[in-house]
Design a protein around this motif. Structure first.
Motif, PDB file in Angstrom:
ATOM      1  N   CYS A  16       0.625  -1.199   0.189  1.00 11.33           N
ATOM      2  CA  CYS A  16      -0.060  -0.196   0.073  1.00 11.33           C
ATOM      3  C   CYS A  16       0.742   1.400   0.064  1.00 11.33           C
ATOM      4  CB  CYS A  16      -0.827  -0.132   1.202  1.00 11.33           C
ATOM      5  SG  CYS A  16      -2.312  -1.304   1.347  1.00 11.33           S
ATOM      6  N   VAL A  17       0.514   2.111  -0.974  1.00 11.75           N
ATOM      7  CA  VAL A  17       1.222   3.569  -1.086  1.00 11.75           C
ATOM      8  C   VAL A  17       0.313   4.528  -0.653  1.00 11.75           C
ATOM      9  CG1 VAL A  17       2.688   4.923  -2.695  1.00 11.75           C
ATOM     10  CG2 VAL A  17       2.406   2.269  -2.723  1.00 11.75           C
ATOM     11  N   GLU A  18       0.815   5.796  -0.253  1.00 15.34           N
ATOM     12  CA  GLU A  18      -0.150   6.898  -0.350  1.00 15.34           C
ATOM     13  C   GLU A  18       0.392   8.002  -0.937  1.00 15.34           C
ATOM     14  OE1 GLU A  18      -1.631   7.350   3.933  1.00 15.34           O
ATOM     15  OE2 GLU A  18      -1.405   9.430   3.782  1.00 15.34           O
ATOM     16  N   ASN A  19      -0.507   8.659  -1.702  1.00 17.89           N
ATOM     17  CA  ASN A  19       0.067   9.974  -2.493  1.00 17.89           C
ATOM     18  C   ASN A  19      -0.870  10.727  -2.987  1.00 17.89           C
ATOM     19  OD1 ASN A  19       1.730  11.461  -4.150  1.00 17.89           O
ATOM     20  ND2 ASN A  19       1.895  10.074  -6.000  1.00 17.89           N
ATOM     21  N   THR A  20      -1.167  12.047  -2.401  1.00 22.56           N
ATOM     22  CA  THR A  20       0.035  12.418  -1.531  1.00 22.56           C
ATOM     23  C   THR A  20      -0.089  12.300  -0.298  1.00 22.56           C
ATOM     24  OG1 THR A  20      -1.555  14.325  -0.745  1.00 22.56           O
ATOM     25  CG2 THR A  20      -0.248  14.857  -2.603  1.00 22.56           C
ATOM     26  N   HIS A  21       1.152  12.216   0.462  1.00 22.34           N
ATOM     27  CA  HIS A  21       0.957  11.403   1.955  1.00 22.34           C
ATOM     28  C   HIS A  21       0.852  12.401   2.749  1.00 22.34           C
ATOM     29  CE1 HIS A  21       2.719   9.605   5.334  1.00 22.34           C
ATOM     30  NE2 HIS A  21       2.979   8.541   4.637  1.00 22.34           N
ATOM     31  N   ASN A  22      -0.354  12.116   3.656  1.00 22.12           N
ATOM     32  CA  ASN A  22      -0.967  13.028   4.555  1.00 22.12           C
ATOM     33  C   ASN A  22      -0.173  13.468   5.704  1.00 22.12           C
ATOM     34  OD1 ASN A  22      -2.693  14.580   6.514  1.00 22.12           O
ATOM     35  ND2 ASN A  22      -4.249  13.058   6.110  1.00 22.12           N
ATOM     36  N   SER A  23       0.426  12.529   6.305  1.00 19.79           N
ATOM     37  CA  SER A  23       1.081  12.932   7.836  1.00 19.79           C
ATOM     38  C   SER A  23       2.565  13.424   7.493  1.00 19.79           C
ATOM     39  CB  SER A  23       0.843  11.905   8.915  1.00 19.79           C
ATOM     40  OG  SER A  23       1.596  10.698   8.329  1.00 19.79           O
ATOM     41  N   ALA A  24       2.912  13.281   6.391  1.00 17.83           N
ATOM     42  CA  ALA A  24       4.285  13.519   5.986  1.00 17.83           C
ATOM     43  C   ALA A  24       4.138  15.103   5.620  1.00 17.83           C
ATOM     44  CB  ALA A  24       4.739  12.757   4.853  1.00 17.83           C
ATOM     45  N   GLY A  25       3.067  15.539   5.402  1.00 19.26           N
ATOM     46  CA  GLY A  25       2.965  17.138   5.076  1.00 19.26           C
ATOM     47  C   GLY A  25       2.143  17.195   3.732  1.00 19.26           C
ATOM     48  N   GLY A  26       1.394  16.372   3.177  1.00 23.17           N
ATOM     49  CA  GLY A  26       0.931  16.532   1.784  1.00 23.17           C
ATOM     50  C   GLY A  26       1.906  16.432   0.564  1.00 23.17           C
ATOM     51  N   ILE A  27       2.966  15.505   1.036  1.00 26.76           N
ATOM     52  CA  ILE A  27       4.048  15.216   0.272  1.00 26.76           C
ATOM     53  C   ILE A  27       3.971  14.441  -1.072  1.00 26.76           C
ATOM     54  CG2 ILE A  27       6.320  14.172   0.088  1.00 26.76           C
ATOM     55  CD1 ILE A  27       6.442  16.792   1.574  1.00 26.76           C
TER      56      ILE A  27
END
Ligand code: TLP
Length: 368
Positions: free
Chosen positions: A164-175
């Protein structure tokens, strides 16, 4: 006659009774001075009108024309065979993960990912899945770490079946994860026979920030969950996209979870506007986030993330403020924000414009 009218708020007026219902909408954006999330966005006047006029049917029978159209268009936008309308991002991730896995499998996730941290442990409860987390740097996993996390074929181990991948990454700062990064995950996953699910709650923010067509990201995924009700401003819903086979399975899991909806075209019609007309304006949210971050930095409030999309994470302790001070200042100015400890996340979205950010910054500067 039911109606409401306040400055900047679309005015809806209904005349009920035997006569037809009359709906009038002025075309202004409803102000929404709320930094807590982009989940707070309110539907545009066009969406409200589309909801009112939507053709509907029973979607469990596949009879809702508005949902069928939304699913057809979404699949096309992502260059996938099929798509499914679901109630929320959490449900979309759940049905996609269930469709890819079997009880007792292990799945790999980034350790601060929304699915792992914020979805109530659903993958363990509903899927009876093991989670293996990989520590990312600013939300980016190292492909070698993913490879190391895949279980060997050994009688003692659970089989690894999904990344599972997250894009944008929320808790990293909308990265944003770039297309190359997505490809590197895809390559390592396929080398180990894993499927790839993208939690793309904000995948359009990623595509807009990268200046690319979202298909370029989608090509390195088996399924994507994308939210209509965040920056795209629809009132409800998410989509899952993927192959026909996996979407058929996800549809069955959606029914199992009680997400088989009936005349839900009324909420799908705004979703169609969200996905066809609201994507380009995400660039405005990214610009207002940068304006906000620069302004707060000048005032002495520390911005702790790299602002790539619509999120600004701040630490207000350098100006000697506590969460209470922050919350009080925001409330005095008519803004909703939820400080905790020494910081908070500020999210820009539809309903917040450049002039709002400027007056917010002036108000904060006066109070520090
Ligand atoms: N995120 C919400 C909260 O749950 C934290 C927010 O305000 O950002 N994936 C990602 C990356 C998300 O950020 C969210 C919602 C979801 C999935 C879940 O979507 P919903 O809330 O529609 O279930």
């Amino acid at each position: 006659m039911i109606g409401f009218l306040s400055p900047g708020v679309p005015h809806l007026s209904y005349q009920t009774g035997v006569e037809h219902i009359k709906l009038t909408i002025n075309n202004r954006v409803e102000k929404n001075l709320d930094f807590r999330s982009d989940t707070v966005t309110k539907p545009s006047p066009e969406m409200r009108e589309a909801a009112y006029k939507a053709e509907v049917g029973d979607d469990v029978y596949g009879d809702d024309p508005s949902i069928n159209e939304l699913e057809r268009v979404t699949a096309k936008i992502f260059n996938k065979e099929a798509s499914l309308f679901v109630t929320s991002g959490t449900m979309g991730n759940a049905v996609a993960i269930l469709a890819h896995t079997h009880r007792g499998d292990e799945i790999i996730l980034e350790e601060r990912s929304h699915i792992y941290v914020n979805e109530v442990g659903g993958l363990a409860v509903m899927g009876q899945l093991m989670s293996r987390t990989v520590q990312g740097v600013k939300g980016h996993m190292n492909p070698d770490d993913i490879a190391k996390a895949v279980r060997a074929d050994n009688i003692h181990y659970p089989p690894t079946s999904l990344l599972c991948v997250e894009n944008t990454h929320n808790s990293a700062g909308g990265i944003v994860l770039t297309v190359d990064q997505m490809k590197s995950y895809w390559d390592v996953a396929k080398a180990h026979d894993l499927n790839v699910h993208l939690d793309g709650a904000r995948v359009f923010n990623a595509a807009v920030a990268l200046g690319i067509d979202v298909k370029e990201i989608a090509q390195y995924t088996d399924t994507i969950q994308l939210c209509l009700s965040k920056g795209l401003a629809a009132p409800v819903g998410s989509m899952v996209v993927g192959s026909q086979d996996v979407i058929d399975k996800a549809r069955k899991y959606r029914k199992m979870l009680g997400g088989g909806m009936r005349q839900a075209g009324i909420i799908a019609a705004p979703g169609l506007i969200a996905i066809t007309k609201m994507v380009d304006r995400l660039a405005d949210d990214h610009a207002t986030a940068k304006l906000l971050a620069d302004g707060l930095t000048k005032i002495g409030i520390k911005v702790v993330n790299e602002v790539q999309t619509n999120m600004v994470y701040v630490d207000f302790s350098p100006v000697g403020w506590t969460a209470e001070d922050w919350n009080k200042a925001c409330a005095e100015m008519g803004w909703k924000s939820r400080g905790r400890g020494t910081g908070t996340r500020l999210v820009t979205h539809y309903g917040i414009e450049e002039e709002d950010i400027k007056s917010f910054l002036e108000g904060i500067a006066k109070r520090v």
